[in-house]
Motif scaffolding. Structure first.
Motif, PDB file in Angstrom:
ATOM      1  N   SER A 107      -2.663   3.732  -2.931  1.00  0.00           N
ATOM      2  CA  SER A 107      -2.999   2.642  -3.846  1.00  0.00           C
ATOM      3  C   SER A 107      -2.468   1.337  -3.280  1.00  0.00           C
ATOM      4  CB  SER A 107      -2.374   2.862  -5.227  1.00  0.00           C
ATOM      5  OG  SER A 107      -2.807   4.060  -5.802  1.00  0.00           O
ATOM      6  N   VAL A 108      -3.142   0.249  -3.585  1.00  0.00           N
ATOM      7  CA  VAL A 108      -2.701  -1.086  -3.181  1.00  0.00           C
ATOM      8  C   VAL A 108      -2.370  -1.885  -4.424  1.00  0.00           C
ATOM      9  CG1 VAL A 108      -3.320  -3.226  -2.006  1.00  0.00           C
ATOM     10  CG2 VAL A 108      -4.151  -1.043  -1.116  1.00  0.00           C
ATOM     11  N   ILE A 109      -1.181  -2.510  -4.433  1.00  0.00           N
ATOM     12  CA  ILE A 109      -0.809  -3.372  -5.552  1.00  0.00           C
ATOM     13  C   ILE A 109      -0.493  -4.777  -5.032  1.00  0.00           C
ATOM     14  CG2 ILE A 109       0.121  -1.437  -6.878  1.00  0.00           C
ATOM     15  CD1 ILE A 109       2.934  -2.622  -6.201  1.00  0.00           C
ATOM     16  N   SER A 110      -0.637  -5.762  -5.911  1.00  0.00           N
ATOM     17  CA  SER A 110      -0.328  -7.144  -5.561  1.00  0.00           C
ATOM     18  C   SER A 110       1.158  -7.406  -5.740  1.00  0.00           C
ATOM     19  CB  SER A 110      -1.127  -8.102  -6.455  1.00  0.00           C
ATOM     20  OG  SER A 110      -0.635  -8.038  -7.787  1.00  0.00           O
TER      21      SER A 110
ATOM     22  N   GLU B  43      -6.481  -1.908  -5.477  1.00  0.00           N
ATOM     23  CA  GLU B  43      -7.448  -0.861  -5.137  1.00  0.00           C
ATOM     24  C   GLU B  43      -6.805   0.508  -5.303  1.00  0.00           C
ATOM     25  OE1 GLU B  43     -10.583   0.336  -1.581  1.00  0.00           O
ATOM     26  OE2 GLU B  43      -9.669  -1.648  -1.646  1.00  0.00           O
ATOM     27  N   ARG B  44      -7.620   1.453  -5.823  1.00  0.00           N
ATOM     28  CA  ARG B  44      -7.202   2.841  -5.974  1.00  0.00           C
ATOM     29  C   ARG B  44      -8.155   3.733  -5.184  1.00  0.00           C
ATOM     30  NH1 ARG B  44      -6.609   1.680 -11.804  1.00  0.00           N
ATOM     31  NH2 ARG B  44      -4.422   1.838 -12.416  1.00  0.00           N
ATOM     32  N   ARG B  45      -7.863   5.037  -5.288  1.00  0.00           N
ATOM     33  CA  ARG B  45      -8.755   6.078  -4.784  1.00  0.00           C
ATOM     34  C   ARG B  45      -8.970   6.045  -3.273  1.00  0.00           C
ATOM     35  NH1 ARG B  45      -8.112   9.673  -8.148  1.00  0.00           N
ATOM     36  NH2 ARG B  45      -9.727  10.790  -7.001  1.00  0.00           N
ATOM     37  N   MET B  46      -7.962   5.658  -2.517  1.00  0.00           N
ATOM     38  CA  MET B  46      -8.033   5.786  -1.053  1.00  0.00           C
ATOM     39  C   MET B  46      -7.416   7.134  -0.695  1.00  0.00           C
ATOM     40  SD  MET B  46      -7.087   1.982   0.257  1.00  0.00           S
ATOM     41  CE  MET B  46      -5.578   1.963  -0.693  1.00  0.00           C
ATOM     42  N   ASP B  47      -8.139   8.196  -1.052  1.00  0.00           N
ATOM     43  CA  ASP B  47      -7.581   9.531  -0.960  1.00  0.00           C
ATOM     44  C   ASP B  47      -8.252  10.324   0.159  1.00  0.00           C
ATOM     45  OD1 ASP B  47      -6.359   8.714  -3.319  1.00  0.00           O
ATOM     46  OD2 ASP B  47      -7.918   9.638  -4.556  1.00  0.00           O
ATOM     47  N   LEU B  48      -7.556  11.348   0.608  1.00  0.00           N
ATOM     48  CA  LEU B  48      -8.139  12.301   1.537  1.00  0.00           C
ATOM     49  C   LEU B  48      -8.019  13.666   0.886  1.00  0.00           C
ATOM     50  CD1 LEU B  48      -9.469  12.703   4.245  1.00  0.00           C
ATOM     51  CD2 LEU B  48      -7.234  13.049   5.261  1.00  0.00           C
ATOM     52  N   GLU B  49      -9.146  14.188   0.414  1.00  0.00           N
ATOM     53  CA  GLU B  49      -9.168  15.438  -0.329  1.00  0.00           C
ATOM     54  C   GLU B  49      -8.704  16.578   0.574  1.00  0.00           C
ATOM     55  OE1 GLU B  49     -10.171  18.869  -2.433  1.00  0.00           O
ATOM     56  OE2 GLU B  49     -11.128  18.362  -0.542  1.00  0.00           O
ATOM     57  N   GLY B  50      -7.915  17.488   0.011  1.00  0.00           N
ATOM     58  CA  GLY B  50      -7.244  18.469   0.853  1.00  0.00           C
ATOM     59  C   GLY B  50      -7.719  19.901   0.745  1.00  0.00           C
TER      60      GLY B  50
ATOM     61  N   LEU C 198       0.853  -1.182   0.000  1.00  0.00           N
ATOM     62  CA  LEU C 198       0.000   0.000   0.000  1.00  0.00           C
ATOM     63  C   LEU C 198       0.893   1.238   0.000  1.00  0.00           C
ATOM     64  CD1 LEU C 198      -3.134   0.538   2.272  1.00  0.00           C
ATOM     65  CD2 LEU C 198      -1.576   2.410   1.716  1.00  0.00           C
ATOM     66  N   GLY C 199       0.930   1.943  -1.133  1.00  0.00           N
ATOM     67  CA  GLY C 199       1.770   3.128  -1.263  1.00  0.00           C
ATOM     68  C   GLY C 199       0.995   4.394  -0.974  1.00  0.00           C
TER      69      GLY C 199
ATOM     70  N   GLU D 258      -3.618   8.520 -18.532  1.00  0.00           N
ATOM     71  CA  GLU D 258      -4.017   9.735 -17.823  1.00  0.00           C
ATOM     72  C   GLU D 258      -4.594   9.372 -16.462  1.00  0.00           C
ATOM     73  OE1 GLU D 258      -6.749  13.781 -18.447  1.00  0.00           O
ATOM     74  OE2 GLU D 258      -6.654  12.238 -20.016  1.00  0.00           O
ATOM     75  N   ALA D 259      -4.176  10.095 -15.438  1.00  0.00           N
ATOM     76  CA  ALA D 259      -4.630   9.802 -14.080  1.00  0.00           C
ATOM     77  C   ALA D 259      -4.424  11.016 -13.197  1.00  0.00           C
ATOM     78  CB  ALA D 259      -3.850   8.606 -13.510  1.00  0.00           C
ATOM     79  N   ASN D 260      -4.955  10.945 -11.995  1.00  0.00           N
ATOM     80  CA  ASN D 260      -4.615  11.946 -10.994  1.00  0.00           C
ATOM     81  C   ASN D 260      -3.140  11.788 -10.659  1.00  0.00           C
ATOM     82  OD1 ASN D 260      -4.159  12.375  -7.862  1.00  0.00           O
ATOM     83  ND2 ASN D 260      -5.758  13.780  -8.504  1.00  0.00           N
ATOM     84  N   ALA D 261      -2.394  12.878 -10.637  1.00  0.00           N
ATOM     85  CA  ALA D 261      -0.944  12.810 -10.447  1.00  0.00           C
ATOM     86  C   ALA D 261      -0.563  12.198  -9.103  1.00  0.00           C
ATOM     87  CB  ALA D 261      -0.338  14.213 -10.567  1.00  0.00           C
ATOM     88  N   ASP D 262      -1.289  12.537  -8.049  1.00  0.00           N
ATOM     89  CA  ASP D 262      -0.979  11.991  -6.730  1.00  0.00           C
ATOM     90  C   ASP D 262      -1.273  10.491  -6.677  1.00  0.00           C
ATOM     91  OD1 ASP D 262      -0.403  14.602  -5.998  1.00  0.00           O
ATOM     92  OD2 ASP D 262      -2.439  14.974  -5.282  1.00  0.00           O
ATOM     93  N   GLN D 263      -2.355  10.100  -7.360  1.00  0.00           N
ATOM     94  CA  GLN D 263      -2.709   8.686  -7.382  1.00  0.00           C
ATOM     95  C   GLN D 263      -1.652   7.872  -8.123  1.00  0.00           C
ATOM     96  OE1 GLN D 263      -5.768   7.661  -5.840  1.00  0.00           O
ATOM     97  NE2 GLN D 263      -4.540   5.808  -5.873  1.00  0.00           N
ATOM     98  N   ASN D 264      -1.211   8.385  -9.265  1.00  0.00           N
ATOM     99  CA  ASN D 264      -0.164   7.693 -10.023  1.00  0.00           C
ATOM    100  C   ASN D 264       1.106   7.567  -9.182  1.00  0.00           C
ATOM    101  OD1 ASN D 264       1.049   6.841 -12.842  1.00  0.00           O
ATOM    102  ND2 ASN D 264       2.450   8.368 -12.013  1.00  0.00           N
ATOM    103  N   ALA D 265       1.454   8.638  -8.466  1.00  0.00           N
ATOM    104  CA  ALA D 265       2.658   8.613  -7.630  1.00  0.00           C
ATOM    105  C   ALA D 265       2.546   7.572  -6.519  1.00  0.00           C
ATOM    106  CB  ALA D 265       2.913   9.998  -7.029  1.00  0.00           C
TER     107      ALA D 265
END
Length: 267
Positions: free
Chosen positions: A60-63, A70-77, A47-48, A217-224
């Motif tokens: 994000s969680v990767i195998s 899973e993606r989109r475990m974000d906290l909007e700022g 989980l990064g 194309e993606a949200n930059a923070d999500q890709n990171a």
């Protein structure tokens, strides 16, 4: 209460503290120490977490195969940032008037700590659900300039550490932050142009990632956050040893090709 707290032996499991607030009211705090050993949770995913430019945190969680779980475990700022700026303006105004407002500093710290703590709870819950190794970017001069301040990110790191261990997860690990915002999680292309500054109409962009090579194309923070998780996976495959970015990038490009080639042959 003060006499009891001073008389208590060092090994006592309970400590009582008394603090007086700005209104002169006394608040009592009881600190209870105890030990327990949770059942260890075997790691099956990574989980990064990335400190965002537009989010407090993106995760994000990767195998172990590098696939997204899973993606989109974000906290909007937006609200968080607006409230912090409100505190900063009030503090700056008080300083212009040569006034000391320690209460404002304390309120700002407490409010930020609550938000960061709630995000830590959410992350640990997801890590338990997916049996994840939590991964953070290593603090350096570059990453200090991101959305969360150095001290706030350190609080998040500390909160995740004790909450993860309490749940039976291993301690969070750190990976280098360099190039995480410029590298495509889908093809491994690393290019500063992957982070466009403006859209087609000339409006400034903050959180867009658009790969110049594969068009992802993606949200930059999500890709990171995906890159951070992938760096941890790569290090784990090398017995946890630090790997320089070109070595990681070569591995990531090869990993993505392995996935793409069977799909092309099957058409």
């Amino acid at each position: 209460v003060s006499r009891l707290s001073r008389a208590a032996p060092r090994q006592a499991p309970c400590i009582i503290q008394v603090k007086r607030n700005d209104e002169g009211r006394e608040d009592f705090y009881v600190h209870i120490s105890f030990e327990f050993t949770p059942e260890p949770i075997p790691v099956e995913t990574f989980l990064g977490i990335d400190r965002g430019a537009a989010m407090i945190g993106a995760a994000s969680v990767i195998s172990t195969n590098g696939d997204i779980v899973e993606r989109r475990m974000d906290l909007e700022g937006t609200v968080f940032n607006r409230e912090l700026k409100r505190f900063e303006l009030r503090i700056a105004e008080a300083q212009k008037k040569a006034q000391r407002k320690p209460r404002l500093f304390r309120l700002r710290r407490r409010w930020a700590a609550v938000v960061v703590g709630e995000y830590a709870n959410r992350i640990v819950a997801e890590a338990v659900k997916h049996k994840s190794q939590i991964v953070l970017e290593k603090l350096d001069a570059r990453s200090m300039a991101r959305f969360l301040s150095h001290s706030q990110f350190r609080k998040l790191h500390d909160a995740l550490t004790y909450k993860a261990e309490r749940a039976g997860l291993p301690k969070p690990i750190e990976v280098p932050a360099a190039y995480t915002s410029q590298t495509c999680a889908q093809c491994g292309n690393c290019n500063a142009a992957n982070r466009p500054k403006k859209d087609a109409s000339g409006r400034p962009l903050q959180a867009v990632f658009l790969c110049t090579q594969c068009g992802y194309e993606a949200n930059a923070d999500q890709n990171a956050s995906e890159i951070i998780a992938l760096r941890a996976l790569h290090q784990s495959l090398n017995e946890g040893r630090f790997q320089k970015f070109p070595v990681f990038q070569e591995w990531l490009i090869g990993l993505r090709r392995q996935v793409q080639e069977p799909a092309i042959k099957g058409r």
